[in-house]
Design an enzyme around this catalytic site. Structure first.
Site, PDB file in Angstrom:
ATOM      1  N   VAL A  24      30.393  -7.770  58.965  1.00  0.00           N
ATOM      2  CA  VAL A  24      30.419  -9.207  59.198  1.00  0.00           C
ATOM      3  C   VAL A  24      29.825  -9.915  57.991  1.00  0.00           C
ATOM      4  O   VAL A  24      28.734  -9.558  57.521  1.00  0.00           O
ATOM      5  CB  VAL A  24      29.633  -9.585  60.470  1.00  0.00           C
ATOM      6  CG1 VAL A  24      29.719 -11.086  60.727  1.00  0.00           C
ATOM      7  CG2 VAL A  24      30.187  -8.821  61.671  1.00  0.00           C
TER       8      VAL A  24
ATOM      9  N   LYS B 209      34.500 -11.198  60.512  1.00  0.00           N
ATOM     10  CA  LYS B 209      34.432  -9.763  60.798  1.00  0.00           C
ATOM     11  C   LYS B 209      35.634  -9.084  60.163  1.00  0.00           C
ATOM     12  O   LYS B 209      36.782  -9.402  60.462  1.00  0.00           O
ATOM     13  CB  LYS B 209      34.436  -9.549  62.306  1.00  0.00           C
ATOM     14  CG  LYS B 209      34.319  -8.097  62.734  1.00  0.00           C
ATOM     15  CD  LYS B 209      34.400  -8.037  64.254  1.00  0.00           C
ATOM     16  CE  LYS B 209      33.902  -6.728  64.795  1.00  0.00           C
ATOM     17  NZ  LYS B 209      33.893  -6.741  66.269  1.00  0.00           N
TER      18      LYS B 209
ATOM     19  N   ASP C 212      30.512  -5.202  77.393  1.00  0.00           N
ATOM     20  CA  ASP C 212      29.463  -4.721  76.494  1.00  0.00           C
ATOM     21  C   ASP C 212      28.332  -5.735  76.386  1.00  0.00           C
ATOM     22  O   ASP C 212      27.829  -6.009  75.293  1.00  0.00           O
ATOM     23  CB  ASP C 212      30.031  -4.415  75.107  1.00  0.00           C
ATOM     24  CG  ASP C 212      29.110  -3.513  74.278  1.00  0.00           C
ATOM     25  OD1 ASP C 212      28.288  -2.800  74.894  1.00  0.00           O
ATOM     26  OD2 ASP C 212      29.212  -3.521  73.039  1.00  0.00           O
TER      27      ASP C 212
END
Length: 747
Positions: free
Chosen positions: A28, A42, A136
């Site tokens: 990133v 990214k 996540d």
């Protein structure tokens, strides 16, 4: 973090300014739009760009991020998932991650905790309303921006109406924050899996520790599926809301909308987490690519220690009985077959799951196979020192004896089994802070005798004195200089190297070596012209750090030189110049490790670089540290450690300067580390001890044992280990011991 060689100058027409981080899938970068708006880009790693499975994952991430762009996430600015090197640009979010925040300041409490809970639940509600399952949620994927929490990184998310992409034979996620169904049947994961993860994350925010922590990812995964959560330290009002989120059956969990209604009824002040004193433990949180503007390691997370035995019948630690259950499974295969998934483990960064790096059985750290001294029992002693005010001692074990010095005591011999004093030599002089004991050979104790006060007749300068180890009879003494504090950061000027004692003469012109027992001068080496020097050891080598006399006088050591010293002749090599000021911290097979000191005039601000010196190759390298550590440094096992005034202990790789982990403990102003059998000990002037594994996991904490406060930067280690016996020095000339297999418990 500046750009590195090989980094692109721009991506998709956006000029790059800096690196923000790197993870398993990509790197990133910070960039700006034509109007100057900061964005985070990214870029998928090159090795994955040609992998169609990864491209599918990245397309899903871009699609998911576009669907949920809103008040609680990072809005997508631009993307090209079909490019040769796929990339995505999102709004740059300024702020620490939740992991960084807790590593730096500890768990959240009161209104801050309530605000986080509501903000994250609102974010989850909006994500689910967009038809996306994040999959996540974890501390490093939550950024605490000035406008509130933001959820980032949709790298393994999916639309709720799509099939889950699961890499063949692997479960993707982070065990302490995954739901049971994510571990057992990942293709059936729905929105209420995120609710489970949110519940674990809120427990972590409130206590610094997850509700299913165990010794390894495998045990953690087992607990997630089969064990009840540990919620004893969560504030009662929040616990009532969080507990249903952690139900094993997804249908028994509230939706994000239902959870939001419950959270809005929470009192504004939730109060502190219940339970015992704060300490360090570690939730495994694999850091993924994210936006951050913090100065703590992205894998570091602060934790409060808790004794899960209090929540189990019979007082047995979860980790202990899980180890018994898992032993046959792990012996058959390192797999998660026992939890129903039957798949190998993969972390998001692509690395293998870590081994259990601490020799622990419950709260026990064992020195395997080493017997205790005959008649040993834990003891605590105060070593009287006559008319001098008590201070701190430092001790050296030798066989069945323990030799201690400092705080008005030249040296004292005690039995290591029970602390019984055999002899003691007191000092009539004024103790020098930080000057304790030089060392011990088989038959001789080398110690300091401070100068006497006005009217005294013993000495006008500090002396190094040799005593017979059996009888305490004085064998010889010599005056010693006092330049080491300015040069090396140590108060001690004498060094014991094998059977030789090195001192600086009182005039500060020569380094002298004497035979430890007899005191005969073996060699005397003049210091380089116009310089002051201090000898020191690192690893198995003898060095001298020298600096121009004018810089020593002005306390501005900008041009130090490191010399190796021939222990047989005293000859100094040509030396290697380094950019100062620096302080030696240790050495290994690759040479000497020093820390560069950041100064503001005469004010010490902390350590900002690791300096490595290979004196044989005459090579010097400088590695900037992630932050300036205003802390007490130490080195063990090839790692540099910093112990801060608030209890934060950080581990740094001396080769790269990168922080490995950070652990919040309850041991403020600690010194250390001292390595035992699979354990690192840190201790404060109050005698409080924390034991960490080399990987940063908290093994146990002890309570204060003396009335001591503070303890500035650069205090020498207070702990010594002799087989299974651990001895700790503390304020007020206090010394105590314990069995490493039965450490003192907090509370």
């Amino acid at each position: 973090m500046s750009l590195r060689g090989g980094d692109p100058a721009e991506i998709g027409g956006y000029p790059l300014e800096a690196r923000l981080g790197s993870g398993g899938m990509g790197t990133v970068f910070l960039a700006r739009t034509a109007s100057g708006r900061p964005v985070a880009i990214k870029l998928i790693h090159q090795q994955f760009a040609g992998d169609e499975e990864f491209r599918i994952r990245f397309r899903q991430e871009v699609a998911a991020a576009r669907r949920v762009s809103g008040a609680f996430t990072a809005a997508v600015v631009d993307a090209d998932p079909e490019a040769e090197h796929p990339w995505m640009a999102t709004a740059y979010i300024e702020g620490h991650t939740l992991a960084q925040r807790i590593a730096k300041r500890g768990p959240l409490t009161g209104a801050d905790l309530r605000t986080l809970a509501i903000g994250l639940t609102e974010a989850l509600r909006d994500i689910h309303r967009a038809g996306v399952v994040h999959r996540d949620l974890k501390p490093s994927n939550v950024v605490l921006s000035p406008e509130g929490p933001r959820v980032i990184d949709f790298g393994i998310s999916r639309a709720a109406d799509q099939q889950t992409l699961t890499m063949t034979g692997r479960v993707i996620g982070t065990p302490p924050f995954m739901s049971p169904e994510q571990l057992q049947a990942p293709r059936g994961v729905g929105p209420r899996s995120d609710v489970f993860s949110l519940g674990t994350l809120l427990v972590y925010a409130a206590t610094g520790q997850g509700p299913f922590d165990a010794d390894s990812p495998y045990m953690t995964a087992y607990q997630v599926v089969h064990e009840a959560p540990s919620l004893g330290s969560v504030p009662a009002a929040l616990r009532e809301v969080v507990e249903p989120c952690l139900a094993k059956d997804p249908e028994q969990r509230p939706s994000a909308d239902e959870l939001l209604e419950l959270l809005r009824d929470l009192p504004v002040e939730l109060g502190d987490a219940a339970g015992g004193p704060a300490s360090g433990g570690r939730t495994r949180d694999t850091d993924t690519e994210h936006h951050r503007a913090g100065d703590e390691d992205e894998n570091g997370a602060a934790h409060k220690d808790r004794d899960r035995a209090a929540e189990k019948p019979g007082g047995t630690l979860i980790g202990r009985h899980l180890r018994r259950r898992w032993r046959p499974v792990l012996a058959a295969a390192l797999a998660v077959a026992a939890i129903g998934g039957g798949v190998a483990w993969l972390q998001l960064d692509g690395s293998e799951a870590p081994a259990d790096d601490g020799k622990r059985q419950g709260r026990t750290v064992a020195a395997a196979g080493v017997p205790l001294p005959e008649g040993f029992h834990p003891w605590r002693r105060t070593v009287p020192n006559g008319s001098n005010p008590p201070d701190e001692l430092r001790c050296v074990p030798r066989g069945d004896a323990l030799f201690c010095g400092g705080g008005g005591v030249v040296a004292s011999r005690m039995r290591i089994s029970d602390g019984k004093e055999i002899w003691k030599v007191k000092s009539g002089g004024v103790p020098v802070e930080g000057m304790h004991i030089v060392g011990v050979t088989d038959d001789t104790v080398l110690a300091y005798r401070p100068p006497t006060d006005a009217g005294g007749a013993t000495s006008a300068t500090t002396e190094v004195v040799a005593l017979d180890a059996e009888t305490s009879k004085e064998l010889w003494s010599t005056g010693s200089g006092s330049q080491s504090t300015g040069l090396t950061g140590r108060t001690q000027d004498a060094v014991l190297f094998g059977s030789r004692v090195l001192t600086v003469d009182p005039e500060g012109t020569r380094v002298e070596a004497r035979e430890a027992r007899g005191g005969d001068v073996l060699w005397s080496t003049p210091m380089p012209a116009g310089s002051q020097c201090a000898p020191f050891t690192a690893g198995e080598r003898l060095y001298a750090l020298c600096a121009p006399q004018a810089e020593v006088d002005n306390l501005e050591l900008n041009h130090p030189v490191v010399h190796t010293v021939d222990p047989d002749s005293g000859a100094l090599d040509k030396g290697v110049a380094v950019k100062g000021p620096v302080q030696p911290v240790g050495g290994d097979e690759d040479g000497l490790v020093l820390l560069h000191q950041r100064m503001k005039g005469p004010e010490f601000l902390g350590y900002d670089q690791v300096v490595r010196v290979d004196t044989e190759r005459r090579d010097v390298s400088y590695r900037p540290l992630r932050t300036t550590y205003a802390a007490t440094p130490g080195m063990a096992g090839g790692t540099v450690y910093f112990a801060g005034s608030t209890g934060l202990i950080s581990a740094v790789d001396p080769t790269t300067g990168r922080q490995k982990w950070a652990r919040q403990t309850n041991v403020d102003s600690a010194s250390g580390p001292v390595a035992g059998d699979g354990v690192l000990y840190f201790s404060s002037t109050s005698g409080r001890v924390v034991a960490l594994s080399p990987g940063g996991r908290t093994l146990w904490n002890g309570d204060p044992r003396a009335d001591g406060l503070g303890g500035g930067v650069n205090a020498s280690p207070r702990v010594v280990v002799s087989g299974r016996v651990v001895v700790v020095a503390a304020a007020g000339n206090t010394v105590f011991s314990f069995d490493a297999k039965k450490p003192p418990k907090s509370g």
